[in-house]
Design a protein around this motif. Sequence first.
Motif, PDB file in Angstrom:
ATOM      1  N   ARG A  53       0.795  -1.227   0.000  1.00 13.25           N
ATOM      2  CA  ARG A  53       0.000   0.000   0.000  1.00 13.25           C
ATOM      3  C   ARG A  53       0.831   1.283   0.000  1.00 13.25           C
ATOM      4  NH1 ARG A  53      -4.994  -0.057   0.791  1.00 13.25           N
ATOM      5  NH2 ARG A  53      -4.992  -2.045   1.864  1.00 13.25           N
ATOM      6  N   TYR A  63       6.807  -3.081   6.780  1.00 16.88           N
ATOM      7  CA  TYR A  63       5.469  -3.026   7.353  1.00 16.88           C
ATOM      8  C   TYR A  63       5.479  -3.765   8.692  1.00 16.88           C
ATOM      9  CZ  TYR A  63       3.843  -1.364   2.838  1.00 16.88           C
ATOM     10  OH  TYR A  63       3.647  -0.619   1.692  1.00 16.88           O
ATOM     11  N   GLU A 112      -9.993   6.339   6.816  1.00 17.19           N
ATOM     12  CA  GLU A 112     -10.561   5.350   5.895  1.00 17.19           C
ATOM     13  C   GLU A 112     -12.090   5.420   5.859  1.00 17.19           C
ATOM     14  OE1 GLU A 112      -9.946   3.899   9.911  1.00 17.19           O
ATOM     15  OE2 GLU A 112      -8.476   4.577   8.440  1.00 17.19           O
ATOM     16  N   GLN A 119      -8.127   1.529   2.161  1.00 16.24           N
ATOM     17  CA  GLN A 119      -8.158   0.099   2.435  1.00 16.24           C
ATOM     18  C   GLN A 119      -8.521  -0.703   1.197  1.00 16.24           C
ATOM     19  OE1 GLN A 119     -10.497  -0.555   6.038  1.00 16.24           O
ATOM     20  NE2 GLN A 119      -8.726  -0.035   7.271  1.00 16.24           N
ATOM     21  N   MET A 121      -7.640  -2.196  -2.796  1.00 14.63           N
ATOM     22  CA  MET A 121      -6.497  -2.842  -3.442  1.00 14.63           C
ATOM     23  C   MET A 121      -5.903  -1.949  -4.529  1.00 14.63           C
ATOM     24  SD  MET A 121      -6.198  -5.556  -1.735  1.00 14.63           S
ATOM     25  CE  MET A 121      -5.068  -6.554  -2.672  1.00 14.63           C
ATOM     26  N   TYR A 123      -3.583   0.816  -5.163  1.00 19.25           N
ATOM     27  CA  TYR A 123      -2.524   1.409  -4.351  1.00 19.25           C
ATOM     28  C   TYR A 123      -1.916   2.693  -4.915  1.00 19.25           C
ATOM     29  CZ  TYR A 123      -2.349  -3.018  -1.721  1.00 19.25           C
ATOM     30  OH  TYR A 123      -2.638  -4.101  -0.940  1.00 19.25           O
ATOM     31  N   SER A 126      -2.284   5.794  -2.484  1.00 19.02           N
ATOM     32  CA  SER A 126      -1.542   5.700  -1.220  1.00 19.02           C
ATOM     33  C   SER A 126      -0.033   5.667  -1.469  1.00 19.02           C
ATOM     34  CB  SER A 126      -2.000   4.493  -0.406  1.00 19.02           C
ATOM     35  OG  SER A 126      -1.981   3.315  -1.174  1.00 19.02           O
ATOM     36  N   GLN A 127       0.415   5.091  -2.589  1.00 19.89           N
ATOM     37  CA  GLN A 127       1.845   5.088  -2.894  1.00 19.89           C
ATOM     38  C   GLN A 127       2.344   6.484  -3.247  1.00 19.89           C
ATOM     39  OE1 GLN A 127       2.054   2.025  -5.898  1.00 19.89           O
ATOM     40  NE2 GLN A 127       2.145   0.374  -4.381  1.00 19.89           N
TER      41      GLN A 127
END
Length: 198
Positions: A53, A63, A112, A119, A121, A123, A126-127
């Motif tokens: 993520r 992580y 979120e 949350q 899939m 990404y 968020s990246q």
Amino acid sequence: MNFKTPSLLGHTPPVLEIPAHQHWYRVQRTTARKDSVRHKGYVLAPPGGLAGRFDLADEATAYLADNPETALYESLFRREARSCHWIRIEQRALLTFETHSPLRLVDLRGLETHFPVLQSMRYETSQAFARACRQQGLHGVLYASAQHASHSCVCLFMDGIDKTRKVTTEALVQPGTGLLLKAVVNAARGSQVPILKE
């Protein structure tokens, strides 16, 4: 210190300074792959894969979770898992890391609710946010676990990783006896993900 907190979808989340001597937990392979990044007890995926993520294209990330069960839910007993093979468990260990210096983390917990992308899939968002945080000198991102309600995870950039030290390593399967670590039993029971030996 003068830096601007990056925004996420127009919202500027708070930056927290987490004090030293906090414990964080991580499940990782006991044997590094050829292209793994090994650093300070961590065995990390090589940069550029962008499979996580908050992954960065040019730097390995780590992580971790706030307790052992959360680390297991995030790695082996995810909500989409239908089963977990015994060999995957045998190949991994639970590591405890302690921070030896304060960490400056952007705090996404609670966001979120308004931004389900945190949350999902998908990404890319968020990246890109993680990249902006790294460019501003932050050590990582604190976020709510998507796998274990009311628990938190952290993605550390290299500067954050360097502020931790490995405290313990526990095999998920006890050598010689084949007994599972108690946290594994708890996570398997809580997730209702069957462990397969065949």
